[in-house]
Design an enzyme around this catalytic site. Structure first.
Site, PDB file in Angstrom:
ATOM      1  N   LEU A   1      14.115 -16.649  22.494  1.00  0.00           N
ATOM      2  CA  LEU A   1      15.235 -15.601  22.417  1.00  0.00           C
ATOM      3  C   LEU A   1      16.246 -16.160  21.579  1.00  0.00           C
ATOM      4  O   LEU A   1      17.427 -16.178  21.512  1.00  0.00           O
ATOM      5  CB  LEU A   1      16.117 -15.699  23.920  1.00  0.00           C
ATOM      6  CG  LEU A   1      15.250 -15.229  24.946  1.00  0.00           C
ATOM      7  CD1 LEU A   1      15.881 -15.329  26.277  1.00  0.00           C
ATOM      8  CD2 LEU A   1      14.613 -13.763  24.904  1.00  0.00           C
TER       9      LEU A   1
ATOM     10  N   CYS B   1      11.083 -12.741  29.848  1.00  0.00           N
ATOM     11  CA  CYS B   1      10.887 -13.597  28.704  1.00  0.00           C
ATOM     12  C   CYS B   1      10.221 -14.912  29.449  1.00  0.00           C
ATOM     13  O   CYS B   1      10.870 -15.594  30.248  1.00  0.00           O
ATOM     14  CB  CYS B   1      12.025 -13.883  27.943  1.00  0.00           C
ATOM     15  SG  CYS B   1      11.379 -15.355  26.660  1.00  0.00           S
TER      16      CYS B   1
HETATM   17  C1  SIN Z   1      11.064 -14.984  23.012  1.00  0.00           C
HETATM   18  O1  SIN Z   1      11.977 -14.553  22.496  1.00  0.00           O
HETATM   19  O2  SIN Z   1      10.433 -15.922  23.105  1.00  0.00           O
HETATM   20  C2  SIN Z   1      10.240 -13.560  23.234  1.00  0.00           C
HETATM   21  C3  SIN Z   1      11.111 -12.506  23.972  1.00  0.00           C
HETATM   22  C4  SIN Z   1      10.414 -12.128  25.208  1.00  0.00           C
HETATM   23  O3  SIN Z   1       9.356 -12.548  25.614  1.00  0.00           O
HETATM   24  O4  SIN Z   1      11.248 -11.666  25.808  1.00  0.00           O
END
Ligand code: SIN
Length: 308
Positions: free
Chosen positions: A74, A136
């Site tokens: 994220l 996520c």
């Molecule tokens: C990530 O930022 O790790 C991926 C985002 C997500 O899977 O929502």
């Protein structure tokens, strides 16, 4: 017969069903020199958290047969920088803009929404809807840990519902026993739509170093490998709820998109395929229109009804 490509998701009309998925398109400006963003159905931003996030240690990507593992964590500049640096550009776009929201706590999600509501003003105006990221798999708090618990999904959605009149889409995880249960929880909390699916938990191990390839060991798998999982989730979720479902996961052609629409999706998102060919959303849009004309289908919403 000219096919009508527009789709209505709650109070939002998208000019066509093809969106670019969160996390694969930054905040749009990154692609502005390359593509006509105004011709997209919708742009889903990278996840926005209250505080800036640096993300997980490198490596963050690993290719697999027909797929891509990611462990981004994220990464984003935080809501204040989003409002100051990203929102002015998003306000100039003519496609629908959906802000993807994440947090480590319920309060974290709510503070992001409140900050955007204060700055974005009336409906539209840079943010047309919110996509709530409860899926996520690459963070220790929030994300998927929220999205696998129906009572938490319902409670969070209900709280967010009190903060905004903008449509709320809840982005679901496929990493659950029964996605229908989570879909119903989001609907009961007041969601206007669902996005199915985020990435599938996966893992890769380096057999020379004898270590997992990612610092957090597991990661999220996207790309063509997960399309059948996504289609099944859309099919199950769209039969469990009355609100629209937006299909996502491994779409790289018009045929893939139509498969999702037949399964019950009201719109779709293209993600990993953009890394291979940034023009692919437009090719998919044209391909859907041609297929509709060939099949005598007048509108996108008709497609889900013709599955035999
Ligand atoms: C990530 O930022 O790790 C991926 C985002 C997500 O899977 O929502």
């Amino acid at each position: 017969m000219q096919a009508d490509l527009s789709v209505r998701i709650a109070s939002l009309t998208m000019q066509n069903p093809v969106g670019v998925a969160s996390g694969t398109f930054g905040f749009g400006q990154e692609y502005a020199q390359l593509l006509d963003l105004d011709a997209l159905g919708a742009l889903y931003t990278k996840a926005i958290t209250f505080e800036k996030r640096e993300g997980n240690p490198a490596p963050r990507l690993f290719e697999t047969p027909s797929g891509l593992l990611n462990s981004i964590g994220l990464v984003n500049p935080g809501v204040e920088a989003f409002v100051e640096e990203k929102l002015p550009f998003l306000k100039t776009l003519h496609c629908s803009v959906v802000a993807n929201i994440a947090g480590s706590t319920e309060d974290g999600y709510c503070r992001v929404i409140q900050a955007i509501e204060e700055s974005a003003g009336s409906f539209g105006n840079g943010v047309d809807a919110y996509e709530i990221n409860v899926s996520c798999p690459n963070v220790s708090h929030g994300g998927m840990s929220f999205g696998t618990d129906p009572s938490q999904v319902e409670r969070l959605t209900r709280k967010i519902r009190t903060l905004t009149k903008r449509p709320i889409f809840v982005k679901l995880s496929p990493n659950v026993t029964d996605i229908a249960t989570i879909a119903i929880a989001a609907e009961q909390g007041g969601a206007d739509a669902l996005t199915c699916i985020n990435t599938v938990v996966g893992m890769a191990i380096d057999i020379e170093s004898l270590k997992p390839r990612f610092a957090r060991e597991t990661a999220g798998l996207s790309g063509p490998a997960i399309r059948p999982v996504g289609v099944a989730c859309v099919w199950k979720a769209s039969r469990a709820v009355k609100i629209p479902v937006i299909g996502c996961g491994g779409i790289s052609s018009a045929e893939d998109a139509i498969e999702y629409l037949l399964a019950g999706a009201s719109a779709i998102q293209v993600g990993t395929a953009i890394f291979v060919d940034p023009e692919v959303p437009f090719k998919i849009k044209t391909g859907i229109a041609r297929w509709m004309e060939r099949k005598g289908v007048g509108s996108i919403s008709e497609i889900a009804r013709i599955l035999k």
